[in-house]
Design a protein around this motif. Structure first.
Motif, PDB file in Angstrom:
ATOM      1  N   ASN A 466       0.841  -1.191   0.000  1.00 48.65           N
ATOM      2  CA  ASN A 466       0.000   0.000   0.000  1.00 48.65           C
ATOM      3  C   ASN A 466       0.879   1.246   0.000  1.00 48.65           C
ATOM      4  OD1 ASN A 466       0.835  -0.730   2.651  1.00 48.65           O
ATOM      5  ND2 ASN A 466      -0.749   0.594   3.547  1.00 48.65           N
ATOM      6  N   HIS A 467       0.314   2.335  -0.501  1.00 51.20           N
ATOM      7  CA  HIS A 467       1.104   3.567  -0.679  1.00 51.20           C
ATOM      8  C   HIS A 467       0.525   4.651   0.223  1.00 51.20           C
ATOM      9  CE1 HIS A 467       4.185   5.807  -2.430  1.00 51.20           C
ATOM     10  NE2 HIS A 467       3.769   5.953  -3.678  1.00 51.20           N
ATOM     11  N   VAL A 468       1.240   4.927   1.322  1.00 53.39           N
ATOM     12  CA  VAL A 468       0.703   5.807   2.360  1.00 53.39           C
ATOM     13  C   VAL A 468       1.431   7.142   2.432  1.00 53.39           C
ATOM     14  CG1 VAL A 468       0.003   5.906   4.785  1.00 53.39           C
ATOM     15  CG2 VAL A 468       0.249   3.697   3.668  1.00 53.39           C
ATOM     16  N   SER A 469       2.728   7.153   2.115  1.00 51.47           N
ATOM     17  CA  SER A 469       3.506   8.372   2.343  1.00 51.47           C
ATOM     18  C   SER A 469       4.643   8.485   1.332  1.00 51.47           C
ATOM     19  CB  SER A 469       4.084   8.364   3.764  1.00 51.47           C
ATOM     20  OG  SER A 469       5.219   7.506   3.828  1.00 51.47           O
ATOM     21  N   PHE A 470       5.356   9.601   1.432  1.00 52.98           N
ATOM     22  CA  PHE A 470       6.489   9.845   0.542  1.00 52.98           C
ATOM     23  C   PHE A 470       7.731   9.061   0.951  1.00 52.98           C
ATOM     24  CE2 PHE A 470       3.861  13.531  -0.410  1.00 52.98           C
ATOM     25  CZ  PHE A 470       3.994  13.633  -1.786  1.00 52.98           C
ATOM     26  N   VAL A 471       7.708   8.421   2.096  1.00 48.33           N
ATOM     27  CA  VAL A 471       8.888   7.653   2.534  1.00 48.33           C
ATOM     28  C   VAL A 471       8.614   6.154   2.549  1.00 48.33           C
ATOM     29  CG1 VAL A 471       9.882   9.541   3.869  1.00 48.33           C
ATOM     30  CG2 VAL A 471       8.280   7.962   4.972  1.00 48.33           C
ATOM     31  N   ASP A 472       7.558   5.713   1.890  1.00 50.63           N
ATOM     32  CA  ASP A 472       7.256   4.279   1.866  1.00 50.63           C
ATOM     33  C   ASP A 472       8.433   3.471   1.327  1.00 50.63           C
ATOM     34  OD1 ASP A 472       4.799   5.007   2.776  1.00 50.63           O
ATOM     35  OD2 ASP A 472       3.721   4.604   0.914  1.00 50.63           O
ATOM     36  N   ALA A 473       9.032   3.945   0.248  1.00 51.84           N
ATOM     37  CA  ALA A 473      10.150   3.209  -0.351  1.00 51.84           C
ATOM     38  C   ALA A 473      11.329   3.105   0.611  1.00 51.84           C
ATOM     39  CB  ALA A 473      10.589   3.888  -1.649  1.00 51.84           C
ATOM     40  N   ALA A 578       2.153  -4.568   3.859  1.00 49.18           N
ATOM     41  CA  ALA A 578       1.261  -3.504   4.312  1.00 49.18           C
ATOM     42  C   ALA A 578       1.980  -2.621   5.324  1.00 49.18           C
ATOM     43  CB  ALA A 578      -0.012  -4.097   4.923  1.00 49.18           C
ATOM     44  N   LEU A 579       2.075  -1.338   5.007  1.00 52.07           N
ATOM     45  CA  LEU A 579       2.602  -0.361   5.961  1.00 52.07           C
ATOM     46  C   LEU A 579       1.472   0.059   6.886  1.00 52.07           C
ATOM     47  CD1 LEU A 579       4.775   1.694   3.489  1.00 52.07           C
ATOM     48  CD2 LEU A 579       5.654   0.556   5.535  1.00 52.07           C
ATOM     49  N   THR A 580       1.724   0.022   8.184  1.00 57.56           N
ATOM     50  CA  THR A 580       0.681   0.308   9.174  1.00 57.56           C
ATOM     51  C   THR A 580       1.057   1.509  10.031  1.00 57.56           C
ATOM     52  OG1 THR A 580       1.680  -1.205  10.788  1.00 57.56           O
ATOM     53  CG2 THR A 580       0.058  -2.137   9.287  1.00 57.56           C
ATOM     54  N   ASN A 581       0.020   2.227  10.472  1.00 59.44           N
ATOM     55  CA  ASN A 581       0.152   3.353  11.404  1.00 59.44           C
ATOM     56  C   ASN A 581       0.986   4.502  10.829  1.00 59.44           C
ATOM     57  OD1 ASN A 581      -0.693   4.323  13.940  1.00 59.44           O
ATOM     58  ND2 ASN A 581       1.372   4.078  14.773  1.00 59.44           N
ATOM     59  N   LEU A 582       1.101   4.544   9.512  1.00 59.47           N
ATOM     60  CA  LEU A 582       1.880   5.617   8.884  1.00 59.47           C
ATOM     61  C   LEU A 582       1.003   6.793   8.479  1.00 59.47           C
ATOM     62  CD1 LEU A 582       4.812   6.201   8.091  1.00 59.47           C
ATOM     63  CD2 LEU A 582       4.378   5.124   5.876  1.00 59.47           C
ATOM     64  N   TRP A 583      -0.278   6.528   8.257  1.00 61.43           N
ATOM     65  CA  TRP A 583      -1.197   7.595   7.890  1.00 61.43           C
ATOM     66  C   TRP A 583      -1.306   8.611   9.026  1.00 61.43           C
ATOM     67  CZ3 TRP A 583      -3.301  10.074   4.151  1.00 61.43           C
ATOM     68  CH2 TRP A 583      -4.407  10.899   4.366  1.00 61.43           C
ATOM     69  N   ARG A 633      -5.185  -9.505   0.007  1.00 58.24           N
ATOM     70  CA  ARG A 633      -4.101  -9.916   0.907  1.00 58.24           C
ATOM     71  C   ARG A 633      -3.551  -8.719   1.683  1.00 58.24           C
ATOM     72  NH1 ARG A 633      -1.471 -14.883  -0.222  1.00 58.24           N
ATOM     73  NH2 ARG A 633      -3.087 -16.351  -0.904  1.00 58.24           N
ATOM     74  N   VAL A 634      -3.332  -7.603   1.001  1.00 58.38           N
ATOM     75  CA  VAL A 634      -2.801  -6.412   1.673  1.00 58.38           C
ATOM     76  C   VAL A 634      -3.812  -5.890   2.690  1.00 58.38           C
ATOM     77  CG1 VAL A 634      -2.058  -4.015   1.346  1.00 58.38           C
ATOM     78  CG2 VAL A 634      -1.276  -5.791  -0.229  1.00 58.38           C
ATOM     79  N   ALA A 635      -5.096  -5.892   2.319  1.00 62.75           N
ATOM     80  CA  ALA A 635      -6.136  -5.455   3.263  1.00 62.75           C
ATOM     81  C   ALA A 635      -6.140  -6.338   4.504  1.00 62.75           C
ATOM     82  CB  ALA A 635      -7.497  -5.470   2.579  1.00 62.75           C
ATOM     83  N   GLY A 636      -5.954  -7.647   4.311  1.00 58.60           N
ATOM     84  CA  GLY A 636      -5.898  -8.546   5.459  1.00 58.60           C
ATOM     85  C   GLY A 636      -4.706  -8.249   6.362  1.00 58.60           C
ATOM     86  N   LEU A 637      -3.573  -7.918   5.778  1.00 57.71           N
ATOM     87  CA  LEU A 637      -2.401  -7.562   6.588  1.00 57.71           C
ATOM     88  C   LEU A 637      -2.636  -6.278   7.377  1.00 57.71           C
ATOM     89  CD1 LEU A 637       0.421  -8.333   3.990  1.00 57.71           C
ATOM     90  CD2 LEU A 637      -0.115  -9.658   6.035  1.00 57.71           C
ATOM     91  N   LEU A 638      -3.369  -5.336   6.785  1.00 61.45           N
ATOM     92  CA  LEU A 638      -3.675  -4.081   7.482  1.00 61.45           C
ATOM     93  C   LEU A 638      -4.581  -4.303   8.684  1.00 61.45           C
ATOM     94  CD1 LEU A 638      -4.241  -1.705   4.425  1.00 61.45           C
ATOM     95  CD2 LEU A 638      -2.425  -1.526   6.133  1.00 61.45           C
ATOM     96  N   GLN A 639      -5.370  -5.375   8.652  1.00 63.69           N
ATOM     97  CA  GLN A 639      -6.313  -5.632   9.733  1.00 63.69           C
ATOM     98  C   GLN A 639      -5.728  -6.479  10.850  1.00 63.69           C
ATOM     99  OE1 GLN A 639      -9.656  -7.410   7.741  1.00 63.69           O
ATOM    100  NE2 GLN A 639     -10.173  -5.529   6.601  1.00 63.69           N
ATOM    101  N   GLN A 640      -4.483  -6.920  10.682  1.00 62.55           N
ATOM    102  CA  GLN A 640      -3.872  -7.733  11.739  1.00 62.55           C
ATOM    103  C   GLN A 640      -3.639  -6.887  12.982  1.00 62.55           C
ATOM    104  OE1 GLN A 640      -0.414  -9.875  10.520  1.00 62.55           O
ATOM    105  NE2 GLN A 640      -1.481 -11.068   8.958  1.00 62.55           N
TER     106      GLN A 640
END
Length: 642
Positions: A466-473, A578-583, A633-640
């Motif tokens: 998922n693409h949340v921010s400018f520093v994801d990479a 999945a990147l989490t808590n970055l938003w 799959r990515v949505a499932g990882l975000l819900q963990q």
């Protein structure tokens, strides 16, 4: 980013394991014996014997030159033998040779026969030349990627502790009246026997290229080995980086006696104290690498070490240049003067930085070199190290002859290190990029990764996130032990600092087909090339950074990439992340201005070191991939649960 302690113990636990402990103590005994023998011989010639053809002022230089000569002559052959033969066989052969050399040296000490002992110096140099490639080629065969940095740190620490203890023991034993020479003889033979006993228990490590035909010409083979290393630029430039570290360290080590006497006004015990501080610093820095790297091969630590080497070398000049003249003082008087504490601190932190600098480079060479010729590349590194150390002695001598003081030589070396490091990091931007990623995940975010063992250790793969921010990479880069090639929205490259970083990382810009068909097609062509080269490719299938924090529909570009890979005959797994808590963080879009979501407008928006995470799922085989399945799959990882 680490496994639970129960499944992946720390680096010290390796000392309790058969695959590492016998090897560690074998190399420890060898390093201790080398230095006990050399230092005792140097003291004997300098203080106890009157040898007209070997004056004391030349003894150290001659002994050092004889010891390093075999590295130039026989490293190429040693690397070939290590690749061709079982490494356990090589260990035992080398330790048998050490026993024979030390028996000859024992006779030389007892009879005070200087020519015999000089011959033994050369032979012990040969022993070390044979041992170097097998030592570093053995580790990646018995340690996994998570253990490689810690294992190298333990070896580096053990080597410098052994050097220190060997020097101390050699100096003390040879100075004992009447029986000193006999004690040194017994100690040398005893250490050789203990080392051989340890080698008997080293676990089996089979040959990596048993069909290799030995080329006995050291010059043509050395050139061929360097060409092998040049096949992977990051490996070759890491060889140069390690050789530069030996150049840098040799300047300081060679000047300790003169620095202690002429600048610090200390006696020979103060010179020994400087060696102790330097050795302890190297050891601590080497051990810290595993902690700082979260048990991965983290070359982002190399710039950190390089910065420390320059900063503390330069500060050492300022700490030492204004010390008042005095009579020679012992260790007690030296400690009593507070000005000397800054000198010792600079020296210790300089050495600590050198340990942080060197260990990841050694681990990178071991991990990225082809196993079939890994030992030959390490042998080529030993030759480069020897040449750089010789160049260091010549250059330092020229600077001193030109009228520079010892602190000024240290200053020049620190400045030169900064210039060389910057040049190397621009040549190999992976070091600099990993350093940025390391800083971001240690000093901007509290970064936690789960499931990173699902990132393939080798071979091509596509990572989708998922693409949340400018520093994801940058965060994905920090999570992966392997370099990643990113496909990114072309507009990110227009950002002043981040755009420069991503261009440096050779990220692949992509634009919508309707806006820029040439850029669109070039992105897919370059992506196919990355996978054909066996590397990791990362894409953000949403196509742009989320504007509301929710997962956007995945686009079909991933299917075009996989179709091309299939035409190229590649089975490419796809790893969901999945990147989490970055938003809501500084680098994500959240602030609304004039109806637009913007980012990077309020530093410390969520405070400092706020936690973010990366969840890595199991790979999906290419035939099963669809945009909808990957999004699920990515949505499932975000819900963990976090």
């Amino acid at each position: 980013m680490s496994e639970p302690a129960s499944t992946h113990p720390n680096q010290f636990a390796l000392l309790g394991q058969r695959r590492f402990a016998p090897f560690f103590w074998t190399q420890f005994c060898g390093a201790a014996n080398d230095n006990l023998f050399k230092f005792a011989f140097t003291v004997m010639v300098t203080y106890q014997l009157g040898v007209s053809w070997l004056p004391p002022s030349m003894a150290g230089l001659v002994i050092g030159a004889l010891f390093i000569l075999p590295f130039l002559l026989f490293s190429a052959t040693s690397g070939q033998l290590t690749d061709k033969w079982d490494k356990t066989r090589m260990f035992r052969l080398v330790k048998n040779l050490e026993i024979a050399i030390m028996l000859l040296a024992a006779w030389g000490f007892v009879s005070a026969n200087v020519p015999v002992l000089l011959s033994c110096v050369f032979l012990m140099g040969l022993h070390s030349t044979l041992f170097g490639p097998v030592k570093f080629a053995y580790l990646p065969q018995v340690l996994n990627e998570r253990e490689l940095t810690g294992g190298n740190g333990m070896v580096e620490m053990g080597t410098f502790v052994a050097i220190l203890l060997g020097n101390v023991a050699g100096g003390l034993l040879v100075a004992v009246p009447e029986v000193g020479h006999a004690q040194v003889a017994l100690a040398c033979v005893g250490l050789a026997l203990v080392g051989r006993l340890c080698a008997q228990f080293i676990t089996h490590a089979p040959a990596t290229d048993p069909g290799l035909v030995i080329n006995w010409n050291p010059f043509t083979e050395t050139w061929r080995n360097l060409q092998l290393a040049r096949e992977k630029p990051v490996v070759f430039r890491s060889l140069l980086g390690i050789s530069w570290m030996w150049f840098f360290g040799a300047v300081f080590l060679a000047q300790f006696p003169s620095f202690a006497k002429e600048v610090l006004h200390g006696d020979e015990h103060v010179a020994s104290l400087l060696l102790v501080i330097f050795s302890i610093g190297i050891g601590i820095g080497s051990l810290l690498c595993e902690v700082f790297s979260r048990r991965h091969v983290e070359i982002g630590l190399v710039p950190l070490g390089a910065i420390g080497m320059s900063v503390f070398a330069i500060d050492l000049y300022f700490a030492a240049r204004a010390l008042p003249a005095s009579d020679l003082m012992g260790v007690g008087a030296f400690f009593a003067q507070h000005r000397h504490w800054r000198v010792m601190l600079d020296l210790g932190l300089l050495a600590l930085s050198a340990g942080i600098y060197s260990v990841p480079m050694y681990a990178l060479i071991q991990m990225r070199s082809q196993p079939t010729h890994r030992a030959r590349i390490i042998a080529a590194n030993n030759i480069l190290n020897a040449l750089f150390m010789i160049a260091s002695s010549v250059l330092a001598g020229a600077l001193l002859s030109a009228g520079l003081s010892i602190p000024q030589v240290f200053l020049a070396t620190g400045i030169a290190n900064a210039v060389v490091a910057l040049y190397v990091f621009l040549l190999v931007p992976e070091y600099l990029l990993r350093f940025v990623a390391w800083v971001a995940t240690h000093f901007i975010y509290r970064f936690r990764v789960r499931g990173d063992e699902n990132i393939p250790a080798d071979g091509p793969a596509v990572l989708v996130c998922n693409h949340v921010s400018f520093v994801d990479a940058i965060l994905l880069m920090a999570a992966s032990p392997r370099p990643i090639h990113f496909v990114m929205d072309y507009r990110i490259f227009q950002r002043p600092v981040l755009g420069w970083l991503f261009r440096l990382a050779k990220a692949i810009p992509i634009a919508p087909h309707k806006e820029d068909p040439a850029t669109y097609e070039a992105a897919f062509a370059r992506s196919a090339e990355v996978l054909r080269e066996g590397d990791l490719l990362a894409i953000f299938p949403e196509g742009a950074i989320t504007s509301d924090g929710r997962l956007q529909p995945f686009r079909a570009g991933i299917m075009k990439i996989l179709e091309q890979a299939q035409r190229d005959g590649l089975a490419v797994p796809v790893v969901p992340m999945a990147l989490t808590n970055l938003w809501g963080s500084f680098f994500s879009r959240i602030e609304v201005r004039g109806g637009r979501n913007v980012a990077m407008v309020k530093p410390l928006r969520r405070g400092w070191l706020n936690p973010v995470g990366l969840e890595v799922g199991t790979a999906v085989p290419a035939p099963q991939v669809s945009p909808e399945l990957l999004q699920q799959r990515v949505a499932g990882l975000l819900q963990q649960p976090q």
